[in-house]
Design a protein around this motif. Structure first.
Motif, short mmCIF file in Angstrom:
data_model
loop_
_atom_site.label_atom_id
_atom_site.label_comp_id
_atom_site.label_asym_id
_atom_site.label_seq_id
_atom_site.Cartn_x
_atom_site.Cartn_y
_atom_site.Cartn_z
N LYS A 117 93.73 105.67 25.19
CA LYS A 117 92.66 105.83 24.20
C LYS A 117 91.53 104.84 24.46
O LYS A 117 90.35 105.18 24.36
N GLU A 118 91.90 103.59 24.80
CA GLU A 118 90.88 102.59 25.06
C GLU A 118 90.10 102.92 26.33
O GLU A 118 88.88 102.69 26.40
N MET A 119 90.77 103.46 27.35
CA MET A 119 90.07 103.84 28.57
C MET A 119 89.16 105.05 28.32
O MET A 119 88.09 105.17 28.93
N LYS A 120 89.56 105.91 27.41
CA LYS A 120 88.71 107.04 27.04
C LYS A 120 87.42 106.54 26.40
O LYS A 120 86.33 107.07 26.64
N LEU A 121 87.53 105.50 25.56
CA LEU A 121 86.34 104.91 24.97
C LEU A 121 85.51 104.16 26.00
O LEU A 121 84.29 104.02 25.86
N MET A 122 86.18 103.65 27.04
CA MET A 122 85.49 102.87 28.07
C MET A 122 84.52 103.73 28.87
O MET A 122 83.39 103.33 29.15
#
Length: 288
Positions: A102-107
């Motif tokens: 999820k955090e990489m998707k936001l990245m």
């Protein structure tokens, strides 16, 4: 559709083979030109073709435009069209890997996160090609700790394999700032070699061109072949001061293989570069 993809892949490999031949001829031209400029004896292996190579030197121009390589062909739309990225995980991911995805998707701007489920890799890659996805990212873990990332550029490749270490989630960073959705500015440090330039191109293609007033910064800093990934936002209280706030996540990347193909062709694609055992003590280890 499958026939066209196979044909386009063959054409791409054929163009790459032609480039290898051109590089070999260019090396001979460079040796001949160096010998003529320094008034030295022409090397033995060049004497047979010396007259032909000398005649071809007249047409060489450092400012020649339109000369491309197969790397240019792979990333010819970078900076023109915004990338479309799909982020997924290995089968049956842990809660921590799901959170990291999820955090990489936001990245990555313009990215989507896909629940892997029981889908096969070939089916996923085919669906991504059909929907004009430019990069396919797979995250792996070991005992609940993210430890691997694969970046596969579509439609033809390459595919880069990285180890992940020292992963710190956004929620583990004290007083973490808010995640900006602005396109980030990119900072690359110490990517000076040819392979370093290759890795820089692979990573750079994941981000669209930012606007000048963007206050978001992503840094890739290489030291001893470990690429440190850092993510910050900044503000300027005055003209002489810049305040950085880390918004995460942060981790270290280590490249161990590049394949000239997509992820579904891992067994048949040629290997462009691979980290071999016992390279740690060799000078050639400094590949970035």
């Amino acid at each position: 559709m499958l026939r066209r993809q196979a044909r386009e892949r063959r054409e791409f490999l054929y163009r790459k083979s032609l480039e290898d031949k051109r590089n070999a001829i260019q090396d001979k031209k460079d040796k001949l030109k160096r010998a003529l400029d320094e008034n030295k004896i022409i090397p033995t292996e060049l004497r047979k073709d010396a007259l032909y190579l000398q005649s071809q030197l007249e047409f060489d121009d450092k400012g020649a435009e339109g000369v491309t390589t197969y790397i240019d062909d792979e990333y010819k739309w970078v900076g023109v069209d915004d990338p479309k990225i799909m982020v997924t995980t290995s089968h049956d991911p842990s809660s921590k890997l799901k959170q990291f995805a999820k955090e990489m998707k936001l990245m990555f701007p313009n990215s989507q996160r896909l629940n892997r489920g029981n889908h096969e890799m070939k089916a996923l890659i085919a669906a991504c090609r059909a929907n004009d996805v430019t990069d396919f990212i797979v995250l792996h873990e070991h005992r609940g700790q993210p430890d691997g990332m694969i970046i596969s550029h579509l439609p033809y490749g390459p595919t880069a394999y990285f180890n992940l270490s020292n992963v710190v989630m956004r929620h583990d960073i004290p007083e973490v700032g808010t995640m900006s959705e602005a396109y980030p500015h990119l900072i690359f440090h110490n990517f000076s070699s040819r392979l370093g330039g290759r890795v820089k191109t692979i990573l750079k293609s994941l981000f669209p061109v930012p606007k000048e007033d963007s206050k978001r910064v992503v840094t890739f800093a290489n030291q001893d072949d470990f690429v440190s990934f850092r993510h910050h936002v900044y503000k300027k209280p005055d003209r002489k001061t810049v305040e950085l706030t880390e918004v995460g996540p942060r981790f270290e990347l280590k490249l161990y293989e590049i394949k000239l193909g997509t992820l579904d062709q891992a067994d048949s694609a040629d290997t462009e570069w691979r980290l071999h055992p016992y390279m740690n003590t060799a000078k050639k280890r400094k590949f970035l």
